[in-house]
Design an enzyme around this catalytic site. Sequence first.
Site, PDB file in Angstrom:
ATOM      1  N   THR A   1       5.982   3.524   9.651  1.00 54.56           N
ATOM      2  CA  THR A   1       4.546   4.023   9.607  1.00 54.56           C
ATOM      3  C   THR A   1       4.470   4.798  11.186  1.00 54.56           C
ATOM      4  O   THR A   1       4.921   4.011  12.101  1.00 54.56           O
ATOM      5  CB  THR A   1       3.423   2.987   9.455  1.00 54.56           C
TER       6      THR A   1
ATOM      7  N   ARG B   1      -1.286   1.191  -4.816  1.00 56.72           N
ATOM      8  CA  ARG B   1      -1.026   0.216  -3.872  1.00 56.72           C
ATOM      9  C   ARG B   1      -1.380   0.933  -2.574  1.00 56.72           C
ATOM     10  O   ARG B   1      -0.822   2.161  -2.212  1.00 56.72           O
ATOM     11  CB  ARG B   1       0.490  -0.484  -3.717  1.00 56.72           C
ATOM     12  N   VAL B   2      -2.376   0.362  -1.712  1.00 62.25           N
ATOM     13  CA  VAL B   2      -2.612   0.996  -0.463  1.00 62.25           C
ATOM     14  C   VAL B   2      -2.299  -0.159   0.597  1.00 62.25           C
ATOM     15  O   VAL B   2      -2.774  -1.231   0.509  1.00 62.25           O
ATOM     16  CB  VAL B   2      -4.168   1.262  -0.212  1.00 62.25           C
TER      17      VAL B   2
ATOM     18  N   ASP C   1      -1.963  -1.112   4.924  1.00 61.27           N
ATOM     19  CA  ASP C   1      -2.974  -1.418   6.113  1.00 61.27           C
ATOM     20  C   ASP C   1      -3.378   0.150   6.890  1.00 61.27           C
ATOM     21  O   ASP C   1      -4.220   0.257   7.456  1.00 61.27           O
ATOM     22  CB  ASP C   1      -2.258  -2.240   7.429  1.00 61.27           C
TER      23      ASP C   1
ATOM     24  N   THR D   1       2.595  -1.420  12.196  1.00 62.33           N
ATOM     25  CA  THR D   1       3.753  -0.798  11.561  1.00 62.33           C
ATOM     26  C   THR D   1       4.286  -1.995  10.808  1.00 62.33           C
ATOM     27  O   THR D   1       4.353  -3.196  11.212  1.00 62.33           O
ATOM     28  CB  THR D   1       4.675   0.123  12.411  1.00 62.33           C
ATOM     29  N   GLY D   2       4.884  -1.793   9.612  1.00 59.31           N
ATOM     30  CA  GLY D   2       5.503  -2.945   8.834  1.00 59.31           C
ATOM     31  C   GLY D   2       4.770  -3.158   7.487  1.00 59.31           C
ATOM     32  O   GLY D   2       4.027  -2.264   7.185  1.00 59.31           O
TER      33      GLY D   2
ATOM     34  N   GLY E   1       2.161  -4.008   5.401  1.00 57.58           N
ATOM     35  CA  GLY E   1       0.739  -3.772   5.566  1.00 57.58           C
ATOM     36  C   GLY E   1      -0.043  -4.687   5.082  1.00 57.58           C
ATOM     37  O   GLY E   1      -1.189  -4.986   5.530  1.00 57.58           O
TER      38      GLY E   1
END
Length: 329
Positions: free
Chosen positions: A188, A216-217, A219, A239-240, A242
């Site tokens: 991200t 799916r959403v 962070d 990042t990573g 979420g």
Amino acid sequence: MSRRRFLKNLGLASAGLAIKPITTAAQTTAKSLPLKDSPLVISTWIHGMEANAGAWSVLENGGAALDAVQKGVAVTESDITNRSVGLAGRPDRDGHVTLDACIMDHDSRCGSVAFLEDIQHPIDVARAIMDKTPHVMLVGEGAQKWALENGFSKVDFEVPIPEVQKDYENWLIKSEYKTGVNVENHDTIGMLALDASGRMAGACTTSGMAYKIRGRVGDSPIIGAGLFIDGDVGGATATGVGEAMIRTAGASAVVESMRRGASPDEACYDIVQRILKKHPGVEGMQVGFLAMNMKGEYGGYSVYNGFNYALRSNDRNEMVDAKYMRTWG
Ligand code: GLY
């Protein structure tokens, strides 16, 4: 129309409620010291170098941090080689590319869009939601409808793009759903910028986790999880994987640590530690944070090695390795 005006007035009325800011040492110092290294922009991963160049074209001309971060991350959204940001990203497990983004400034103005399809620049949609509606976040079909009614258009190319479609078809053979450290799920772009007038803004945009469950959403569009800015303190982005940031309100937690006096590095370290404590047994989960305070001090920390960020200032244009807690591989 009258409903819209009503909602607009409601938004203005809420915005007008006087909330007394907490005065901290960081705030006092930020206001009493000249910013020695501004403008300044940092952003996650190597693609941050080009994104920073986009942001810098605004910052070096005295432009606003908010415009800079929007322009900066849009560069990554346009990059057809990027598989985790923009419409060249990997699809969900049903084969649809869905995009999430948000933007925020020092005055707590923010906009966010999630589960958006077929529009090239979710960050521009997030900014437009912030500027033109009394809301913060629109999602899915409604977000797309609103965007189309407000000057955005659907792209005229096929999504997923052919190379990505081929990878997806290969993935379908085993349909393995992993959330470990790999290039599919941790790049991200999150960006933080401080402009020459001492204003801060941040932006975050992603196509999310590869082959995620449809709907799916993560962070990245969640204010307080993937991004948070407080003009009295500073900002943070993540990042990573979420889910870890959402469970801990990660970016907000970093800003709150800085409010209590932690340096950006220390604040990112604190949240990484907390995530590991709250998520025992998540071997291989990569999470990284970047933070910047209003003095222009910055830092980053991740669970595993390998996380780095791009930095641009008047005299620097380079990658910086973030500190980390564990070694992978
Ligand atoms: N950090 C991006 C995501 O989990 O979707």
